[in-house]
Design an enzyme around this catalytic site. Structure first.
Site, short mmCIF file in Angstrom:
data_model
loop_
_atom_site.label_atom_id
_atom_site.label_comp_id
_atom_site.label_asym_id
_atom_site.label_seq_id
_atom_site.Cartn_x
_atom_site.Cartn_y
_atom_site.Cartn_z
N ASN A 291 35.07 35.54 25.97
CA ASN A 291 36.23 34.65 26.02
C ASN A 291 37.56 35.40 26.08
OD1 ASN A 291 34.58 32.38 25.94
ND2 ASN A 291 34.53 32.38 23.72
N CYS A 292 37.53 36.70 26.16
CA CYS A 292 38.75 37.51 26.23
C CYS A 292 39.34 37.39 27.64
CB CYS A 292 38.42 38.96 25.91
SG CYS A 292 39.73 40.14 26.28
N SER A 293 40.60 36.98 27.73
CA SER A 293 41.21 36.76 29.05
C SER A 293 41.29 38.05 29.86
CB SER A 293 42.59 36.13 28.90
OG SER A 293 43.46 36.98 28.18
N LEU B 207 34.47 40.90 25.23
CA LEU B 207 34.18 39.59 24.67
C LEU B 207 34.22 38.57 25.79
CD1 LEU B 207 36.45 39.80 21.49
CD2 LEU B 207 33.99 40.20 21.63
N VAL C 23 37.88 38.75 31.30
CA VAL C 23 37.62 37.83 32.41
C VAL C 23 38.34 38.31 33.66
CG1 VAL C 23 37.96 35.47 33.24
CG2 VAL C 23 37.12 35.86 30.92
#
Length: 113
Positions: free
Chosen positions: A8-10, A6, A13
């Site tokens: 926006n998944c830290s 995803l 990232v």
């Protein structure tokens, strides 16, 4: 090499930043925008098992019905993950050498060899 997750998944990232910092080319696929195919999910489940592939600690898992949580047939699990792609543990990295779930730097180091 492809990374599924995803945007926006830290953890996704972090994995992408590590790959970029180490000069490892990859393609990122946001599973919400483009869920994995049935063939991909079947292949991953054969290699990893559904217990490693599905994140049972996720908000998405907690929102499922009891009947959905008890599914065991592969076709049903594939359909469930395709309908709820955020159920996947992430990131999932697929290369010709490795299939990794989550981001553990020691595991990612294997990509440099």
């Amino acid at each position: 090499m492809k990374v599924f997750g995803l945007k926006n998944c830290s953890t996704c990232v972090k994995a992408q930043k590590w790959l970029e910092a180490n000069g490892i080319a990859f393609e990122f696929q946001d599973v919400r925008q483009m869920p994995p195919s049935a063939a991909q999910l079947q292949s991953w489940s054969l290699q990893l098992g559904w217990d490693k592939l599905i994140n049972k600690k996720s908000q998405t898992w907690r929102s499922l019905t009891d009947e959905q949580k008890e599914l065991t047939a592969e076709a049903d699990l594939i359909a469930l993950v395709q309908a709820n792609p955020s159920l996947m543990k992430r990131p999932l990295l697929e290369s010709d050498k490795l299939l990794l779930v989550g981001f553990v730097e020691a595991d990612y180091q294997k990509l440099k060899k």
